[in-house]
Design a protein around this motif. Structure first.
Motif, PDB file in Angstrom:
ATOM      1  N   GLU A  83       0.828  -1.210   0.000  1.00 29.62           N
ATOM      2  CA  GLU A  83       0.000   0.000   0.000  1.00 29.62           C
ATOM      3  C   GLU A  83       0.863   1.261   0.000  1.00 29.62           C
ATOM      4  OE1 GLU A  83      -0.411  -2.578   2.273  1.00 29.62           O
ATOM      5  OE2 GLU A  83      -2.074  -3.468   1.160  1.00 29.62           O
ATOM      6  N   LYS A  86       2.250   1.747  -3.450  1.00 27.16           N
ATOM      7  CA  LYS A  86       1.223   2.246  -4.373  1.00 27.16           C
ATOM      8  C   LYS A  86       0.995   3.750  -4.170  1.00 27.16           C
ATOM      9  CE  LYS A  86      -1.828   0.607  -7.351  1.00 27.16           C
ATOM     10  NZ  LYS A  86      -1.376   0.190  -8.665  1.00 27.16           N
ATOM     11  N   ARG A  87       1.151   4.225  -2.936  1.00 23.38           N
ATOM     12  CA  ARG A  87       0.816   5.606  -2.573  1.00 23.38           C
ATOM     13  C   ARG A  87       1.968   6.598  -2.739  1.00 23.38           C
ATOM     14  NH1 ARG A  87      -1.375   4.230   2.077  1.00 23.38           N
ATOM     15  NH2 ARG A  87       0.419   4.659   3.369  1.00 23.38           N
ATOM     16  N   HIS A 149       5.425   2.644  -8.115  1.00 22.22           N
ATOM     17  CA  HIS A 149       4.858   1.305  -8.307  1.00 22.22           C
ATOM     18  C   HIS A 149       4.889   0.941  -9.786  1.00 22.22           C
ATOM     19  CE1 HIS A 149       0.977   2.604 -10.024  1.00 22.22           C
ATOM     20  NE2 HIS A 149       1.055   3.625  -9.175  1.00 22.22           N
ATOM     21  N   PHE A 152       3.405   2.864 -13.152  1.00 24.08           N
ATOM     22  CA  PHE A 152       3.101   4.271 -12.884  1.00 24.08           C
ATOM     23  C   PHE A 152       3.471   5.175 -14.058  1.00 24.08           C
ATOM     24  CE2 PHE A 152       4.529   8.496 -11.608  1.00 24.08           C
ATOM     25  CZ  PHE A 152       3.372   8.990 -11.043  1.00 24.08           C
TER      26      PHE A 152
END
Length: 171
Positions: A83, A86-87, A149, A152
């Motif tokens: 997570e 991803k952020r 990620h 992207f």
């Protein structure tokens, strides 16, 4: 007759073993890395910076974590959660053009990495898959690298040879 007794015995053992395995929870494939607290602290301490990427006629503003010390550069996304990967994006500034490689040890998800020349030109983008041994680097020196990620850069229309990283002055 012996086969049927063996089958019954095997079935009975399976019936008894499954609830015990469920109660214990998922099996661990490896012990936690003792270096993770160090890398988690380095990741948490990375200051936030704003940069932009010029891709054709578009300017894309990006909020990045700055790996601004040797410790933070060594840590990168090690021991981060999927997570968090991803952020966040991580910007590495080596202060001058260098030749080095990146590894994916202790990184739980695939990454894309953009390699950037001193003048801001993004000259290579590579996909890096989690591996304890694989090394990734461009053909040539670079000053900056941006990790994100997997997928992207393509999702933003950022292509090697066609985009430029623009850094705002550090505060």
């Amino acid at each position: 007759m012996i086969r049927s007794r063996v089958a019954v015995l095997a079935a009975l053992l399976l019936v008894l073993a499954v609830p015990a395995a469920i109660a214990q929870g998922p099996a661990r494939t490896s012990a936690p890395n003792p270096e993770c607290p160090r890398w988690r602290e380095a990741f948490a301490g990375m200051p936030i910076r704003m940069v932009s990427v010029q891709a054709g006629s578009r300017s894309i503003a990006l909020r990045v974590k700055a790996a601004d010390t040797g410790e933070r550069q060594a840590g990168g996304f090690q021991c981060a959660t999927p997570e968090e990967i991803k952020r966040h994006l991580i910007l590495f500034d080596f202060g001058r053009e260098i030749v080095t490689q990146f590894h994916m040890q202790n990184v739980p998800a695939a990454l894309d990495i953009a390699f950037v020349k001193e003048d801001g030109r993004i000259f290579a983008i590579l996909r890096m898959d989690p591996s304890p041994t694989e090394l990734y680097g461009p053909l040539g020196p670079f000053r900056y690298a941006v990790e994100a990620h997997a997928g992207f850069f393509a999702s933003q229309g950022i292509r090697q040879g066609e985009a430029r990283l623009v850094l705002s002055p550090a505060r």
